[in-house]
Enzyme design. Structure first.
Site, PDB file in Angstrom:
ATOM      1  N   GLU A 450     -18.836  28.220  31.585  1.00 44.12           N
ATOM      2  CA  GLU A 450     -17.910  29.312  31.291  1.00 44.12           C
ATOM      3  C   GLU A 450     -18.658  30.644  31.273  1.00 44.12           C
ATOM      4  O   GLU A 450     -19.619  30.818  30.533  1.00 44.12           O
ATOM      5  CB  GLU A 450     -17.240  29.090  29.926  1.00 44.12           C
ATOM      6  CG  GLU A 450     -16.351  30.254  29.502  1.00 44.12           C
ATOM      7  CD  GLU A 450     -15.931  30.168  28.033  1.00 44.12           C
ATOM      8  OE1 GLU A 450     -16.374  29.233  27.332  1.00 44.12           O
ATOM      9  OE2 GLU A 450     -15.181  31.050  27.600  1.00 44.12           O
ATOM     10  N   ASP A 523     -17.698  27.706  25.685  1.00 45.78           N
ATOM     11  CA  ASP A 523     -17.943  28.163  24.315  1.00 45.78           C
ATOM     12  C   ASP A 523     -17.084  27.423  23.298  1.00 45.78           C
ATOM     13  O   ASP A 523     -16.070  26.825  23.634  1.00 45.78           O
ATOM     14  CB  ASP A 523     -17.651  29.665  24.215  1.00 45.78           C
ATOM     15  CG  ASP A 523     -18.786  30.485  24.789  1.00 45.78           C
ATOM     16  OD1 ASP A 523     -19.934  29.991  24.771  1.00 45.78           O
ATOM     17  OD2 ASP A 523     -18.514  31.608  25.270  1.00 45.78           O
ATOM     18  N   ASP A 525     -14.959  28.408  21.306  1.00 43.97           N
ATOM     19  CA  ASP A 525     -13.865  29.256  20.809  1.00 43.97           C
ATOM     20  C   ASP A 525     -12.577  28.923  21.566  1.00 43.97           C
ATOM     21  O   ASP A 525     -12.540  27.982  22.353  1.00 43.97           O
ATOM     22  CB  ASP A 525     -14.230  30.742  20.955  1.00 43.97           C
ATOM     23  CG  ASP A 525     -14.565  31.101  22.399  1.00 43.97           C
ATOM     24  OD1 ASP A 525     -14.279  30.268  23.304  1.00 43.97           O
ATOM     25  OD2 ASP A 525     -15.109  32.193  22.642  1.00 43.97           O
ATOM     26  N   ASP A 527     -10.988  30.415  24.027  1.00 41.66           N
ATOM     27  CA  ASP A 527     -11.077  30.473  25.483  1.00 41.66           C
ATOM     28  C   ASP A 527     -11.777  29.239  26.031  1.00 41.66           C
ATOM     29  O   ASP A 527     -11.354  28.652  27.024  1.00 41.66           O
ATOM     30  CB  ASP A 527     -11.856  31.724  25.918  1.00 41.66           C
ATOM     31  CG  ASP A 527     -10.998  32.980  25.780  1.00 41.66           C
ATOM     32  OD1 ASP A 527      -9.800  32.832  25.454  1.00 41.66           O
ATOM     33  OD2 ASP A 527     -11.538  34.084  26.001  1.00 41.66           O
TER      34      ASP A 527
END
Ligand code: 0RA
Length: 668
Positions: A450, A523, A525, A527
């Protein structure tokens, strides 16, 4: 299959009853005992249940002809069966030529026909329909009770053992005799499959219940009662009765999916002496599910009835699409499969002389059936779609077909591109892709990373001999709602397809896989969670073997760096618990410095290598499909229109601290 019996026909006066009976039985049923496989397929559990199906089918015939509406099947404690129906009762009168009762004829003569075979066509067929006499021949004993014309009649048969040890299967033990009065009507058959024939004689109540439920769907309004007397009283009885017949069958099959319209579409008619019944309904699922039957027998391999239905469906719906302006060009058409995406259908036809072919003799071969089904289905479907009250349903079906078509076209395009590029061209296809040098697919790994900055670090850090890096820009994949065809339009997704080298969809070939480890690195998170979910969705839909064969992994970057203030010892923790543990082991919170990583992007190449990419130290989660249904649900949640549910799911699974919850949901 058909055996001609050469029973001598001695005059009753000359030979006496006993001898005549014995001769008939001997000649009549012995072949069944000698070669049971020829009549019932196998002598295992399947074959044993086959006897039961045969007797049930006779009762179902009686119901299908409108004479019975209740059929009961009981498994007794001694593993014998009882099948009853409330039909007319088997014929009890004496056959004019054979001079024995209809009941005896039915149970002792292979393929008894003629006077007692009053049916326009036998509804059962295929392997079934071998006849009640075959059941008698392969049973230890069999008893028939007939209630009709105010009388109760009984007859008994058994596998007799002669003085010299020869077995006489299906011998008459007690001729049909009246044994009381009744105002009931119907037939009861009790029998016990012979242990000398079958490798097992233990009835499987699950298999029997399943079969009875199926028959209840196929014979609307007939009540099927299954009793297993081996079970505790409170769980003995199961009752199956569906007034809605095939409609209820479809509802049952579609429970758990979301139908696009509330009621199944029904087709019911006849052409060319073939009766045709079909129920169908579209759901938001992606696969088609057509089950078909001929004379109550499942045709797993399909055949001419399925072909006829598909032809009619495609023709009528293409016409409707043209009328609705969905198809503009004269030569433009949807493919048949576009109309069948997410569709469940049950087809039931009844006919004489069904021919079964194919690997497992489960494919209908009669050529004339195709046209008959096409005619009946075509007429009724076009009347259905032309009915103004069905406008919303037609619209929903056409919308679904449009989506199916664009996904199909996108798949084709992606496959074409992937085919055109060879491995050397991959790196030039997308400048960002860094291929590995090594050609050993089993050792090769592809990291899907990512973000450009993490991608850059990964490229510097990797061992280029076997590791490839594909950076994914967060943005194009990051929007909330994305249809599969749009995903396929995404440049990075296309380069994944090209780089893996095994195509997608129906053309997927696992043996062409160039990177046996596909590692998603995103990640911790929202996203990142979304990207993981989208990639898994994509793999699940288009490259399912990649997941089921264990080639997909989720990479785990550390969440914390725990460094000792003195001595320089450093540890990485991948969960909150691991961080606490490391802190404790390194002398408590006063003696360490804890830093939290916010994203892959802030790690330098050597740190990324050490913690996340180095096979010797990294942590990976292998993605599997233990529970396909759950995976399917996950995919639906993530790809569906219900953004509320989706958002909640993504937030729930947003951080790696909860990776277990995420892993559970996708069946890791
Ligand atoms: C042929 C003729 C008739 C009844 C049956 C068959 C029959 C067979 C079975 C097998 C199980 N249950 C059954 N019920 C009926 C009688 C014809 C008549 O009554 O005229």
């Amino acid at each position: 299959m058909k055996k001609t019996t050469t029973a001598p026909a001695p005059s009753p006066a000359a030979s006496g009853r006993y001898t005549a009976d014995k001769l008939t039985v001997l000649e009549g049923l012995r072949p069944v005992r000698v070669r049971p496989g020829m009549y019932i397929g196998d002598t295992d559990s399947r074959g044993m249940h086959h006897l039961l199906w045969e007797i049930i089918d006779n009762a179902v015939d009686e119901a299908a002809n409108g004479y019975a509406d209740r059929i009961t099947v009981t498994v007794c404690e001694d593993q014998s069966f009882v099948v009853t129906d409330n039909g007319r009762g088997m014929p009890a009168d004496i056959h004019p030529d054979k001079k024995i009762s209809g009941v005896e004829l039915i149970f002792t003569q292979l393929h008894a026909g003629g006077k007692f075979d009053d049916k326009s066509y036998r509804i059962s067929g295929g392997l079934h329909g071998v006849g009640a006499s075959v059941v008698n021949a392969l049973s230890e004993w069999l008893e028939a009770e007939v209630c009709r014309d105010g009388h109760v009649y009984r007859a008994a048969f058994y596998c007799k053992e002669d003085e010299d040890g020869t077995l006489i299967p299906g011998a008459v033990k007690r001729k049909l005799h009246s044994c009381g009065k009744t105002d009931r009507h119907g037939t009861t058959v009790r029998f016990k499959p012979d242990r000398r024939v079958f490798s097992t004689v233990r009835p499987d109540s699950h298999v029997i219940a399943q079969k009875m439920r199926e028959l209840a769907f196929l014979n609307a309004g007939v009540t099927f009662v299954f009793t297993d007397e081996r079970r505790p009283p409170e769980e003995r009885e199961q009752v199956f009765c569906y007034r809605g017949g095939l409609s209820d069958f479809i509802r049952y099959n579609n429970s758990g999916k979301t139908p696009l319209y509330p009621d199944p579409i029904l087709i019911d008619g006849a052409a060319d002496g073939i009766s045709v019944q079909i129920a169908m309904q579209h759901t938001d699922a992606y696969t088609e599910s057509i089950v078909s039957y001929v004379n109550n027998i499942r045709t797993v391999e399909g055949g001419t009835h399925e072909t006829g239905f598909k032809l009619a469906l495609t023709k009528v719906l293409n016409m409707a699409a043209r009328e609705a302006g969905v198809l503009k060009d004269k030569d433009e058409n949807f493919a048949g499969e576009d109309f069948r995406e997410g569709m469940s259908a049950v087809i039931l036809i009844k006919m004489r002389d069904a021919q079964f072919e194919g690997q497992t003799k489960a494919k209908l071969g009669n050529v004339s059936v195709r046209a008959a089904v096409e005619t009946v289905a075509g007429e009724q479907l076009s009347r259905f779609v032309q009915n103004i009250r069905h406008a919303d349903i037609v619209k929903a079906i056409l919308e679904k077909a449009k989506t199916a078509r664009s996904v199909r076209e996108a798949t084709k395009k992606a496959n074409t591109i992937a085919r055109q590029k060879n491995s050397l061209e991959i790196s030039s296809l997308v400048g960002k892709f860094a291929a590995s040098i090594g050609r050993d697919a089993a050792k090769n790994e592809m990291f899907i990373v990512e973000g450009d900055s993490a991608g850059g670090s990964a490229k510097q850090a990797r061992d280029r001999r076997f590791q490839a890096i594909l950076p994914l820009r967060g943005k194009p994949l990051n929007s909330e709602k994305r249809r599969l065809d749009q995903i396929l339009a995404n440049e990075e997704i296309r380069s994944i397809i090209t780089a893996l080298g095994c195509g997608i969809g129906e053309e997927f070939q696992l043996q062409n896989l160039r990177y046996h480890q596909v590692i998603i690195l995103a990640d911790a998170d929202q996203d990142g969670a979304h990207i993981r979910a989208l990639l898994l969705t994509f793999f699940y839909r288009y490259m399912r073997p990649l997941i089921s064969e264990g080639h997909v992994y989720i990479g785990m970057p550390p969440l914390y760096r725990v460094a000792k203030k003195t001595g320089g010892e450093v540890r990485f923790a991948y969960t909150d618990e691991a961080c606490d543990e490391a802190t404790r082991e390194m002398g408590g919170s006063r003696s360490v410095v804890i830093s939290r990583y916010k994203g892959l992007g802030e790690m330098n190449p050597s740190l990324l290598w050490e913690t996340t990419m180095d096979p010797a130290h990294r942590t990976l989660i292998r993605v599997g499909i233990d529970d396909v249904a759950e995976a399917e649900r996950l995919v639906t949640v993530l790809m569906g229109d219900n953004s509320e549910v989706r958002r909640e799911y993504i937030i729930q699974n947003a951080d790696f601290a909860r990776v277990d919850a995420f892993a559970d949901k996708i069946g890791l």
